[in-house]
Structures are given as structure tokens and as C-alpha cells.
Design an enzyme around this catalytic site. Structure first.
Site, PDB file in Angstrom:
ATOM      1  CB  THR A  30      -0.943   0.000   1.220  1.00  7.64           C
ATOM      2  OG1 THR A  30      -1.665   1.219   1.246  1.00  7.64           O
ATOM      3  CG2 THR A  30      -0.198  -0.143   2.541  1.00  7.64           C
ATOM      4  CB  SER A  70      -3.845   2.337  10.390  1.00  9.11           C
ATOM      5  OG  SER A  70      -3.588   1.458   9.299  1.00  9.11           O
ATOM      6  CE1 TYR A  76      -4.042  -3.338   4.993  1.00 13.47           C
ATOM      7  CE2 TYR A  76      -4.166  -0.937   4.810  1.00 13.47           C
ATOM      8  CZ  TYR A  76      -4.021  -2.186   4.216  1.00 13.47           C
ATOM      9  OH  TYR A  76      -3.838  -2.280   2.863  1.00 13.47           O
ATOM     10  CG  HIS A  77      -1.855   2.038   6.245  1.00 12.95           C
ATOM     11  ND1 HIS A  77      -3.003   2.540   6.810  1.00 12.95           N
ATOM     12  CD2 HIS A  77      -2.045   2.150   4.909  1.00 12.95           C
ATOM     13  CE1 HIS A  77      -3.830   2.953   5.867  1.00 12.95           C
ATOM     14  NE2 HIS A  77      -3.290   2.729   4.698  1.00 12.95           N
ATOM     15  CE  LYS A  85      -1.659  -4.577   2.539  1.00  9.19           C
ATOM     16  NZ  LYS A  85      -1.951  -5.836   1.857  1.00  9.19           N
TER      17      LYS A  85
HETATM   18  P1  NAD Z   1     -10.846  -7.681   0.320  1.00 11.54           P
HETATM   19  O1  NAD Z   1     -10.996  -7.824   1.783  1.00 11.54           O
HETATM   20  O2  NAD Z   1     -12.073  -7.478  -0.479  1.00 11.54           O
HETATM   21  O3  NAD Z   1     -10.035  -8.925  -0.270  1.00 11.54           O
HETATM   22  C1  NAD Z   1      -9.132  -9.689   0.492  1.00 11.54           C
HETATM   23  C2  NAD Z   1      -9.604 -11.139   0.438  1.00 11.54           C
HETATM   24  O4  NAD Z   1      -8.645 -11.917   1.135  1.00 11.54           O
HETATM   25  C3  NAD Z   1     -10.957 -11.337   1.119  1.00 11.54           C
HETATM   26  O5  NAD Z   1     -11.831 -12.033   0.271  1.00 11.54           O
HETATM   27  C4  NAD Z   1     -10.611 -12.133   2.373  1.00 11.54           C
HETATM   28  O6  NAD Z   1     -11.642 -13.035   2.745  1.00 11.54           O
HETATM   29  C5  NAD Z   1      -9.323 -12.842   1.961  1.00 11.54           C
HETATM   30  N1  NAD Z   1      -8.439 -13.151   3.098  1.00 11.54           N
HETATM   31  C6  NAD Z   1      -8.028 -12.307   4.072  1.00 11.54           C
HETATM   32  N2  NAD Z   1      -7.247 -12.960   4.941  1.00 11.54           N
HETATM   33  C7  NAD Z   1      -7.176 -14.244   4.509  1.00 11.54           C
HETATM   34  C8  NAD Z   1      -6.517 -15.408   4.991  1.00 11.54           C
HETATM   35  N3  NAD Z   1      -5.820 -15.408   6.136  1.00 11.54           N
HETATM   36  N4  NAD Z   1      -6.637 -16.559   4.295  1.00 11.54           N
HETATM   37  C9  NAD Z   1      -7.363 -16.596   3.133  1.00 11.54           C
HETATM   38  N5  NAD Z   1      -8.008 -15.522   2.641  1.00 11.54           N
HETATM   39  C10 NAD Z   1      -7.902 -14.359   3.315  1.00 11.54           C
HETATM   40  O7  NAD Z   1      -9.818  -6.462   0.083  1.00 11.54           O
HETATM   41  P2  NAD Z   1      -9.455  -5.710  -1.259  1.00 11.54           P
HETATM   42  O8  NAD Z   1      -9.966  -4.322  -1.173  1.00 11.54           O
HETATM   43  O9  NAD Z   1      -9.801  -6.558  -2.440  1.00 11.54           O
HETATM   44  O10 NAD Z   1      -7.878  -5.634  -1.110  1.00 11.54           O
HETATM   45  C11 NAD Z   1      -7.062  -6.701  -1.576  1.00 11.54           C
HETATM   46  C12 NAD Z   1      -5.609  -6.404  -1.220  1.00 11.54           C
HETATM   47  O11 NAD Z   1      -5.212  -5.175  -1.798  1.00 11.54           O
HETATM   48  C13 NAD Z   1      -5.375  -6.273   0.279  1.00 11.54           C
HETATM   49  O12 NAD Z   1      -4.138  -6.857   0.591  1.00 11.54           O
HETATM   50  C14 NAD Z   1      -5.312  -4.774   0.493  1.00 11.54           C
HETATM   51  O13 NAD Z   1      -4.511  -4.466   1.591  1.00 11.54           O
HETATM   52  C15 NAD Z   1      -4.699  -4.294  -0.804  1.00 11.54           C
HETATM   53  N6  NAD Z   1      -5.080  -2.918  -1.167  1.00 11.54           N
HETATM   54  C16 NAD Z   1      -6.386  -2.577  -1.351  1.00 11.54           C
HETATM   55  C17 NAD Z   1      -6.719  -1.276  -1.699  1.00 11.54           C
HETATM   56  C18 NAD Z   1      -8.142  -0.826  -1.915  1.00 11.54           C
HETATM   57  O14 NAD Z   1      -8.371   0.390  -2.040  1.00 11.54           O
HETATM   58  N7  NAD Z   1      -9.116  -1.736  -1.979  1.00 11.54           N
HETATM   59  C19 NAD Z   1      -5.696  -0.337  -1.866  1.00 11.54           C
HETATM   60  C20 NAD Z   1      -4.370  -0.720  -1.650  1.00 11.54           C
HETATM   61  C21 NAD Z   1      -4.068  -2.023  -1.309  1.00 11.54           C
HETATM   62  N1  USQ Z   2     -11.539   9.859   4.366  1.00 14.98           N
HETATM   63  C1  USQ Z   2     -12.421  10.917   4.468  1.00 14.98           C
HETATM   64  N2  USQ Z   2     -13.763  10.629   4.512  1.00 14.98           N
HETATM   65  C2  USQ Z   2     -14.234   9.359   4.435  1.00 14.98           C
HETATM   66  C3  USQ Z   2     -13.333   8.279   4.304  1.00 14.98           C
HETATM   67  C4  USQ Z   2     -11.983   8.573   4.282  1.00 14.98           C
HETATM   68  O1  USQ Z   2     -12.033  12.096   4.525  1.00 14.98           O
HETATM   69  O2  USQ Z   2     -15.464   9.187   4.494  1.00 14.98           O
HETATM   70  C5  USQ Z   2     -10.093  10.137   4.302  1.00 14.98           C
HETATM   71  C6  USQ Z   2      -9.252   9.383   5.348  1.00 14.98           C
HETATM   72  O3  USQ Z   2      -9.186  10.095   6.573  1.00 14.98           O
HETATM   73  C7  USQ Z   2      -7.911   9.273   4.641  1.00 14.98           C
HETATM   74  C8  USQ Z   2      -8.284   9.198   3.163  1.00 14.98           C
HETATM   75  O4  USQ Z   2      -9.632   9.669   3.068  1.00 14.98           O
HETATM   76  O5  USQ Z   2      -7.156  10.430   4.849  1.00 14.98           O
HETATM   77  C9  USQ Z   2      -8.226   7.783   2.591  1.00 14.98           C
HETATM   78  O6  USQ Z   2      -9.003   6.940   3.420  1.00 14.98           O
HETATM   79  P1  USQ Z   2      -9.629   5.581   2.850  1.00 14.98           P
HETATM   80  O7  USQ Z   2     -10.513   5.029   3.896  1.00 14.98           O
HETATM   81  O8  USQ Z   2     -10.166   5.800   1.505  1.00 14.98           O
HETATM   82  O9  USQ Z   2      -8.291   4.720   2.626  1.00 14.98           O
HETATM   83  P2  USQ Z   2      -7.303   4.006   3.646  1.00 14.98           P
HETATM   84  O10 USQ Z   2      -7.818   3.909   5.010  1.00 14.98           O
HETATM   85  O11 USQ Z   2      -5.956   4.639   3.475  1.00 14.98           O
HETATM   86  O12 USQ Z   2      -7.276   2.531   3.081  1.00 14.98           O
HETATM   87  C10 USQ Z   2      -7.565   2.195   1.724  1.00 14.98           C
HETATM   88  C11 USQ Z   2      -7.757   0.693   1.646  1.00 14.98           C
HETATM   89  C12 USQ Z   2      -6.453   0.022   2.040  1.00 14.98           C
HETATM   90  C13 USQ Z   2      -5.323   0.565   1.196  1.00 14.98           C
HETATM   91  C14 USQ Z   2      -5.243   2.075   1.229  1.00 14.98           C
HETATM   92  C15 USQ Z   2      -4.293   2.643   0.197  1.00 14.98           C
HETATM   93  O13 USQ Z   2      -8.799   0.293   2.528  1.00 14.98           O
HETATM   94  O14 USQ Z   2      -6.591  -1.386   1.857  1.00 14.98           O
HETATM   95  O15 USQ Z   2      -4.099   0.042   1.645  1.00 14.98           O
HETATM   96  O16 USQ Z   2      -6.528   2.624   0.881  1.00 14.98           O
HETATM   97  S1  USQ Z   2      -3.415   4.049   0.795  1.00 14.98           S
HETATM   98  O17 USQ Z   2      -4.383   5.028   1.289  1.00 14.98           O
HETATM   99  O18 USQ Z   2      -2.648   4.577  -0.293  1.00 14.98           O
HETATM  100  O19 USQ Z   2      -2.585   3.580   1.881  1.00 14.98           O
END
Ligand code: NAD
Ligand code: USQ
Length: 392
Positions: free
Chosen positions: A145, A180, A182-183, A186
């Protein structure tokens, strides 16, 4: 190619699976249903009515497209599951989406933080060890991320930066300042993957992805059973997707704090293409490379204004409302991140336009009666007003 997709039931994993299958790759999916379970526990759900299971999705895909996908239900934190799949499927590429992806989820409590880090870090560690023993030539394409870098007051490079210090210089990992737990998971993954490449000659691409938006890809439109999930709740909904839904249902767009929080964004269609480009252009054995995967930068205020303008054009009454920021984050800051490596491989970005936002409105309208209204406003706070008592 034989492509194993970990987290194949997710928002991004499922459309990636269809895309790569349609291109003729042999695709096998692993998931443990974590995302569906977390929604049930939180009494939230995808706006789009997704098929009832991953197997049902794969069956629908076969009916619609004629191609088969393999499915294994199992937890990546169970190393037997990972080893069995690698032994039986013999992947050439492992696309790893299978993690808990939500920052708010990871900040909800000690237990949520611990679960997120265990799930993500141990799952990835199991994949690395299984690759070492069973698939040493495979290419790991891992979803990281952009949030690993945080918001430093200098330009963000693609993974590495040349540092000069006391007369010497080296190319070192770019500093990480996750916002966070979570972050942070990664970041821990990235360190482990780089180490595994160095000591075991594995090959990996860490895709430091920005925030993804969008509902449809070429394949999700082919049949309702092929829809991917679309979340808008405070835990799993991301900024632009939430703003588009709020505009459609007449809720004020929730800009947190001052609204200057700037991030990289990309369309779900580009996510899939980036993963394809990374997979089909593997690194050398022993190489750990990092691509910054996003196409445009916006502040949340800019995003909200763009959605509001498009909404009014479309005939919606849109109000933007700054609300108290539930997170601890810089609300006004410098942000300039390099992202050229995927463009160099041939990515042709789909930029966010008002037309695109309007097409999202249309798709959201269709399912608006499924919206769970009381799960939109944020309740999870990075620093709770009333801290929980310390664990015994
Ligand atoms: P998502 O939760 O929809 O997809 C992740 C999938 O992985 C889910 O279906 C979940 O059930 C499965 N999973 C989680 N832990 C598992 C485990 N221990 N064993 C087997 N399956 C497991 O999330 P997404 O939005 O599709 O994101 C996918 C990936 O991309 C994540 O790693 C996320 O961190 C990364 N990512 C997402 C975004 C975004 O904006 N959606 C942005 C940047 C990075
Ligand atoms: N935000 C708002 N209003 C909202 C929701 C979010 O102002 O209603 C703000 C948040 O405070 C943050 C920004 O928008 O500053 C992004 O938040 P987000 O919830 O869209 O994204 P984030 O929590 O960073 O997480 C998402 C995905 C995660 C991925 C990440 C990419 O859930 O899996 O890793 O985006 S990144 O942001 O580049 O780290």
C-alpha cells in the site's frame, strides 16, 4: 501461466481472477471468507449483491465464459493449506491479495490490531516459506500500500531512495511511516518479502497501491452473478466509493478534518491491468522490486468537490460536510509520489472524470435500497475519547 490468486473472493481478487482467466491463464483461487465474515459480524454488507460463495462465482464464470477456475477454501495462516495448494497447483505466479485490508478495522481495539497483524504477516510468511520449499521459481505479486510511506515532507520514491550520509551513499528502502496498524502490517510484510528474496533468491513485486475506486470491470458487467463487492461502510468503504454513495442517497459527503489529506487513487480497472503487467514482466531471481500503483493524486476535499459537481450535473442534491477526523493523520501536508514503473511497462491509465463518477452513480442507484444507513458515519477513532481499561 498458472496463476494462484490469494484472496480471490475479495473486491479486487475476484475481478482480477476473471480478467486473467479470460486472457487464457490457468487460474486457481484461495480464500477463507474473512471479508464476508467480518461484514456479518459488523452487520454490514456489500452494496452490490455478490454471489453467495466463491465456488458459486467460479461456477457462474464457467457458465458465462466457458473457462474453469479452481477454488480452495482455506486460511493462509494455516501453513498446511498454503503448502497443499502450492504443491498441487504448482503456480508460476502468486498474486497475493489475501489480507485484512481495513485501517479502521485494525484500529478498533487491541484484538483487532493483533488479528490484523497476525493474519497479514503470518499469512505472508507462510507463503514465503512455501515458495522457498515448493515453488522457488514462482513470482510473488504482493499487494502492498502507498500508506506504507505515510506523508513525508519530501517526494516519495518507488520503494528505494539514494541516501548520502557522512561521505558515503547507498540505495536504501524508502522510510516507512504507516498511519494505522493495518498499514504497519504491510510494512512488516515488505521487510519479510525483501529478506526472503535476498536470502532464498525468491522473486517478488511489491505493489504499493493507492486507494482503489469503482464498481465495474469488463467482466463484472457480463452477468449479475459476476459482480464484485462494493463497500461504503465506515470500516471497509474507501473515500471515493463512499462519497459517490453518499451523493446518491442524499447524505452529506464526509470529508474528515481539514480535507487536505492527499493520497494516490486508481480505478479498479487499472488495478487489474497493473497486476497483469507485473505478472507478465517478472523480476530476476533474487530481485525484490517495488512499484507505486496509482494513477492520480487528490486531496479528500478535491475528491468531494469533484463528486459534488458531477452529482449536481446528474441532478442530485449534494452537500459536502467537514466532520471531525476520527483518525490521527496530517490534514494538510506535502504529497508528491513517483509512479512511473507501471507506466513504463505499458499501463494506460483511466483517469477519474466526472463522467466516470456519473457512471458510478448509475450503478449505485440500481442497488440503493440495499444501503444500511447507520453504518456510514465513522465511530472507530484512532485515539478513543475514553480509552479502554488496560488489559489484565
Ligand atoms: P478484500 O478484503 O475485499 O479482499 C481480500 C480477500 O482476502 C478477502 O476475500 C478475504 O476473505 C481474503 N483473506 C483475508 N485474509 C485471509 C486469509 N488469512 N486466508 C485466506 N483468505 C484471506 O480487500 P481488497 O480491497 O480486495 O484488497 C485486496 C488487497 O489489496 C489487500 O491486501 C489490500 O490491503 C490491498 N489494497 C487494497 C486497496 C483498496 O483500495 N481496496 C488499496 C491498496 C491495497
Ligand atoms: N476519508 C475521508 N472521509 C471518508 C473516508 C476517508 O475524509 O469518508 C479520508 C481518510 O481520513 C484518509 C483518506 O480519506 O485520509 C483515505 O481513506 P480511505 O478510507 O479511503 O483509505 P485508507 O484507510 O488509506 O485505506 C484504503 C484501503 C487500504 C489501502 C489504502 C491505500 O482500505 O486497503 O491500503 O486505501 S493508501 O491510502 O494509499 O494507503
Amino acid at each position: 501461466m498458472r496463476v494462484l490468486i490469494l484472496g480471490g473472493d475479495g473486491y479486487l481478487g475476484w475481478p482480477t481472477a476473471m480478467h486473467l482467466s479470460r486472457l487464457g491463464h490457468d487460474v486457481h483461487l484461495v480464500d477463507n471468507g474473512l471479508r464476508r465474515r467480518a461484514h456479518r459480524e459488523n452487520e454490514t454488507d456489500s452494496l452490490t449483491p455478490i454471489a453467495e460463495s466463491l465456488s458459486a462465482r467460479a461456477r457462474a464464470w464457467e457458465e458465462v465464459d466457458g473457462r474453469r477456475m479452481g477454488v480452495s477454501m482455506g486460511d493462509l495462516c494455516d501453513h498446511h493449506v498454503v503448502e497443499r495448494v502450492l504443491r498441487e497447483f504448482e503456480p508460476e505466479v502468486i498474486v497475493h491479495y489475501g489480507e485484512m485490508p481495513s485501517a479502521p478495522y485494525s484500529m478498533a481495539s487491541r484484538a483487532h490490531a493483533a488479528f490484523t497483524q497476525y493474519n497479514n504477516v503470518i499469512g505472508t510468511l507462510n507463503v514465503l516459506f512455501a515458495m522457498r520449499d515448493l515453488a522457488p521459481d514462482a513470482h510473488l505479486v504482493k499487494l502492498g500500500t502507498m500508506g506504507e510511506y505515510g506523508t513525508p515532507n519530501i517526494d516519495i520514491e518507488e520503494g528505494f531512495i539514494e541516501v548520502r550520509h557522512k561521505g558515503r551513499s547507498d540505495v536504501l528502502p524508502f522510510p516507512k511511516q504507516p498511519g494505522s496498524f493495518y498499514h504497519a502490517s504491510k510494512v512488516h510484510d515488505s521487510v519479510n518479502i525483501a529478506l526472503a528474496c535476498r536470502i532464498w533468491d525468491l522473486r517478488a513485486t511489491d505493489l504499493n497501491q493507492g486507494v482503489v475506486y469503482g464498481i465495474h470491470t469488463e467482466d463484472t458487467k457480463r452477468d449479475e452473478r459476476l459482480l464484485t463487492r462494493f463497500d461504503y461502510d465506515e470500516v471497509f468503504g474507501t473515500a471515493l466509493n463512499r462519497f459517490c454513495l453518499q451523493a446518491v442517497i442524499g447524505h452529506p459527503l464526509t470529508v474528515y478534518g481539514k480535507g487536505g489529506q492527499t493520497r494516490g487513487y486508481l480505478n479498479i480497472v487499472d488495478t487489474i491491468r497493473c497486476v497483469e503487467l507485473a505478472a507478465t514482466n517478472p523480476p530476476a531471481a533474487g530481485e525484490y522490486r517495488v512499484f507505486n500503483q496509482f494513477t492520480e493524486q487528490f486531496s479528500v476535499t478535491e475528491l468531494a468537490e469533484l463528486v459534488a459537481r458531477a452529482g449536481r450535473e446528474y441532478g442530485l442534491e449534494v452537500v459536502v460536510k467537514g466532520i471531525d477526523d476520527p483518525r490521527v493523520e496530517a490534514q494538510e501536508h506535502y504529497y508528491n509520489a513517483t509512479h512511473t514503473k507501471l507506466l513504463d511497462l505499458g499501463l494506460q491509465p483511466h483517469f477519474l472524470s466526472e463522467t466516470l463518477v456519473e457512471s458510478m452513480f448509475e450503478a449505485i442507484q440500481r442497488y440503493r435500497d440495499r444501503v444500511i444507513l447507520d453504518r456510514i458515519l465513522p465511530r472507530i477513532r484512532w485515539r478513543p475519547r475514553e480509552p479502554l481499561p488496560a488489559s489484565p
